[in-house]
Design a protein around this motif. Structure first.
Motif, PDB file in Angstrom:
ATOM      1  N   ASP A   2       0.833  -1.206   0.000  1.00  0.00           N
ATOM      2  CA  ASP A   2       0.000   0.000   0.000  1.00  0.00           C
ATOM      3  C   ASP A   2       0.862   1.247   0.000  1.00  0.00           C
ATOM      4  O   ASP A   2       1.777   1.394   0.782  1.00  0.00           O
ATOM      5  CB  ASP A   2      -0.879  -0.011   1.252  1.00  0.00           C
ATOM      6  CG  ASP A   2      -1.888   1.107   1.247  1.00  0.00           C
ATOM      7  OD1 ASP A   2      -1.950   1.834   0.254  1.00  0.00           O
ATOM      8  OD2 ASP A   2      -2.608   1.239   2.254  1.00  0.00           O
ATOM      9  N   THR A   3       0.569   2.180  -0.907  1.00  0.00           N
ATOM     10  CA  THR A   3       1.323   3.440  -0.969  1.00  0.00           C
ATOM     11  C   THR A   3       0.374   4.618  -1.021  1.00  0.00           C
ATOM     12  O   THR A   3       0.657   5.632  -1.644  1.00  0.00           O
ATOM     13  CB  THR A   3       2.230   3.462  -2.214  1.00  0.00           C
ATOM     14  OG1 THR A   3       1.423   3.254  -3.383  1.00  0.00           O
ATOM     15  CG2 THR A   3       3.298   2.393  -2.142  1.00  0.00           C
ATOM     16  N   THR A   4      -0.798   4.517  -0.373  1.00  0.00           N
ATOM     17  CA  THR A   4      -1.812   5.565  -0.476  1.00  0.00           C
ATOM     18  C   THR A   4      -1.456   6.815   0.295  1.00  0.00           C
ATOM     19  O   THR A   4      -1.966   7.884   0.020  1.00  0.00           O
ATOM     20  CB  THR A   4      -3.163   5.036   0.034  1.00  0.00           C
ATOM     21  OG1 THR A   4      -2.984   4.552   1.369  1.00  0.00           O
ATOM     22  CG2 THR A   4      -3.665   3.900  -0.845  1.00  0.00           C
ATOM     23  N   ILE A   5      -0.575   6.695   1.280  1.00  0.00           N
ATOM     24  CA  ILE A   5      -0.181   7.867   2.064  1.00  0.00           C
ATOM     25  C   ILE A   5       1.263   8.192   1.732  1.00  0.00           C
ATOM     26  O   ILE A   5       2.147   7.379   1.935  1.00  0.00           O
ATOM     27  CB  ILE A   5      -0.328   7.619   3.576  1.00  0.00           C
ATOM     28  CG1 ILE A   5      -1.784   7.307   3.913  1.00  0.00           C
ATOM     29  CG2 ILE A   5       0.148   8.815   4.368  1.00  0.00           C
ATOM     30  CD1 ILE A   5      -2.014   7.013   5.370  1.00  0.00           C
ATOM     31  N   GLN A   6       1.529   9.352   1.221  1.00  0.00           N
ATOM     32  CA  GLN A   6       2.881   9.765   0.860  1.00  0.00           C
ATOM     33  C   GLN A   6       3.470  10.648   1.948  1.00  0.00           C
ATOM     34  O   GLN A   6       2.749  11.392   2.604  1.00  0.00           O
ATOM     35  CB  GLN A   6       2.877  10.526  -0.482  1.00  0.00           C
ATOM     36  CG  GLN A   6       2.383   9.686  -1.648  1.00  0.00           C
ATOM     37  CD  GLN A   6       3.299   8.497  -1.925  1.00  0.00           C
ATOM     38  OE1 GLN A   6       4.515   8.599  -1.776  1.00  0.00           O
ATOM     39  NE2 GLN A   6       2.718   7.385  -2.309  1.00  0.00           N
ATOM     40  N   HIS A 107       2.439 -10.667   2.218  1.00  0.00           N
ATOM     41  CA  HIS A 107       1.222  -9.865   2.360  1.00  0.00           C
ATOM     42  C   HIS A 107       0.123 -10.656   3.054  1.00  0.00           C
ATOM     43  O   HIS A 107      -0.578 -10.146   3.946  1.00  0.00           O
ATOM     44  CB  HIS A 107       0.748  -9.389   0.991  1.00  0.00           C
ATOM     45  CG  HIS A 107      -0.487  -8.536   1.032  1.00  0.00           C
ATOM     46  ND1 HIS A 107      -1.761  -9.081   0.974  1.00  0.00           N
ATOM     47  CD2 HIS A 107      -0.653  -7.199   1.153  1.00  0.00           C
ATOM     48  CE1 HIS A 107      -2.651  -8.106   1.048  1.00  0.00           C
ATOM     49  NE2 HIS A 107      -2.008  -6.955   1.157  1.00  0.00           N
ATOM     50  N   ASP A 108      -0.046 -11.933   2.681  1.00  0.00           N
ATOM     51  CA  ASP A 108      -1.087 -12.774   3.275  1.00  0.00           C
ATOM     52  C   ASP A 108      -0.837 -13.025   4.760  1.00  0.00           C
ATOM     53  O   ASP A 108      -1.776 -13.203   5.542  1.00  0.00           O
ATOM     54  CB  ASP A 108      -1.166 -14.111   2.536  1.00  0.00           C
ATOM     55  CG  ASP A 108      -1.702 -13.953   1.115  1.00  0.00           C
ATOM     56  OD1 ASP A 108      -2.312 -12.901   0.827  1.00  0.00           O
ATOM     57  OD2 ASP A 108      -1.504 -14.885   0.305  1.00  0.00           O
ATOM     58  N   LYS A 109       0.430 -13.043   5.168  1.00  0.00           N
ATOM     59  CA  LYS A 109       0.778 -13.283   6.570  1.00  0.00           C
ATOM     60  C   LYS A 109       0.746 -12.000   7.410  1.00  0.00           C
ATOM     61  O   LYS A 109       0.994 -12.037   8.612  1.00  0.00           O
ATOM     62  CB  LYS A 109       2.165 -13.919   6.662  1.00  0.00           C
ATOM     63  CG  LYS A 109       2.249 -15.334   6.096  1.00  0.00           C
ATOM     64  CD  LYS A 109       3.656 -15.878   6.226  1.00  0.00           C
ATOM     65  CE  LYS A 109       3.787 -17.265   5.592  1.00  0.00           C
ATOM     66  NZ  LYS A 109       2.960 -18.272   6.269  1.00  0.00           N
TER      67      LYS A 109
END
Length: 398
Positions: A2-6, A107-109
């Motif tokens: 996830d890179t939604t917050i810079q 990611h799944d873990k």
């Protein structure tokens, strides 16, 4: 990932230093990491996942954990996500060979990011700051929705009522003896009532055996310099009541009328910001002779069993605060500590820093309260409860 917050460069620099645990068995990889990031972040190196887990059980949590896949990173990730006190800690996995399959598995873990072992690609510092910001943002979103409506789980209330009811019955002879001794030791009431702020910012009266002189509240006004949490920031210019700008001119350019006096508004705001929320004194002169013994053995807190029985607070939780302390913790950064149940004993009292020890800063104490509010559970409460007994005897007179 996830890179939604810079995070901007200025924000990154402002939030340093970042506290990181590096779990790595390859000495060369450790040296290379320290050469690359050592001046930018605070790093604690652990040689095994097992040692890291033990360390996390008894210390202030870091901002992130970086662990090599070759050092058991995937198994460590599974374990850490199952523990209440580490469930939300950001975990970064490093690997010699990064594939799409490995990224999906991490990611799944519940892993937060993947990096080459030599960190040859990606901006780790920016990502670490993002994790810190994301964790705080998620916590505040949950807290704001429920901060004024903290619900005590049935299992917690059941434990509180049954244990305190039995304890009050068994301890009634001791309570009676202590009450008589207090009367013989000094003038004043046996029980001291103090307004406290608990879960959801609920205000109630807490019961304690009186350990102080009856004029203790008046004495505290002249004891600010003895506060163990006070910042040593007073200077001759501050004593004059003028800020740097006004001092250079010799007169106040921004006057404020406060309680019938004229003060420098800039200096007033600065001093108000610097005031600490918690107050604790070493060798407190307000405490009676018997009071010192009652405090060092925590007997003075036994009447709080009535508060627990009545539902004002719980056995385990964040300590309810006096009004003057609670009012300083109403910002987004700190209000989350009131989202957890109030309690007789809590996380910060049983950490290895100990109750009231010198290396427990005000900020660490608040952050441990927030950590409990986020993660309290039956298992977590039992862990804290049984760790309380060794911490009952304090190591210094505070």
């Amino acid at each position: 990932m996830d890179t939604t917050i810079q995070t901007t460069k200025e924000q990154t620099e402002e939030k340093l230093p970042i506290k990181v645990i590096l779990v790595e068995q390859d000495n060369k990889a450790v040296v290379d990491f320290l050469k690359r990031f050592g001046e930018k972040i605070h790093v604690k190196v652990m040689d095994s996942p097992e040692n890291c887990l033990e360390y996390l059980k008894s210390t202030y949590p870091p901002d992130a954990i970086i662990i090599s896949k070759n050092s058991g990173g995937l198994k460590f990730l599974e374990t850490i996500r199952q523990q209440a006190w580490t469930r939300t800690l950001p975990v970064v996995i490093t690997s010699d060979n990064i594939t799409q399959g490995l990224i999906k598995e991490i990611h799944d873990k519940g892993g937060d990011d993947v990096y080459p072992k030599d960190f040859s690609s990606g901006d780790l510092i920016t990502r670490l700051n993002y994790f810190i910001k994301r964790r705080h943002y998620k916590a505040m979103q949950q807290t704001k929705a429920s901060i004024m409506d903290v619900k005590i789980p049935f299992w917690k209330r059941f434990i509180d009522v049954t244990t305190t009811g039995l304890a009050l019955l068994l301890l009634s002879p001791l309570l009676l003896i202590v009450a008589i001794l207090i009367k013989l030791d000094s003038k004043g009431p046996v029980i001291y009532l103090s307004k406290r702020v608990g879960a959801g910012y609920k205000i109630f009266s807490i019961y304690k055996f009186r350990t102080m002189r009856t004029d203790a509240d008046q004495m505290i006004k002249n004891m600010g310099s003895l506060n163990m949490y006070t910042k040593a920031s007073d200077t001759p210019k501050q004593a004059m009541g003028l800020c740097d700008t006004c001092t250079s001119i010799g007169t106040c350019q921004q006057q404020l009328y406060l309680d019938g006096e004229i003060v420098c508004e800039k200096m007033y705001l600065s001093e108000k910001k610097d005031k600490v929320a918690f107050m604790k004194f070493q060798n407190d002169p307000r405490i009676t002779k018997l009071g010192k013994f009652l405090r060092n053995t925590s007997i003075d807190e036994l009447p709080q069993l009535f508060n627990i029985f009545l539902g004002d607070m719980s056995l385990v939780g964040n300590r309810p605060l006096p009004l003057y302390e609670a009012e300083k913790l109403t910002t987004d950064e700190y209000i989350e500590r009131f989202a957890g149940p109030g309690g007789l004993t809590g996380l910060w009292q049983v950490t290895k820093r100990g109750k009231g020890k010198k290396d427990m800063t005000e900020e660490e104490r608040i952050q441990l309260d927030i950590e409990y509010a986020r993660n309290f559970s039956f298992k977590y409460d039992m862990k804290i409860f049984f760790m309380t007994f060794p911490a009952l005897f304090q190591s210094e007179n505070v």
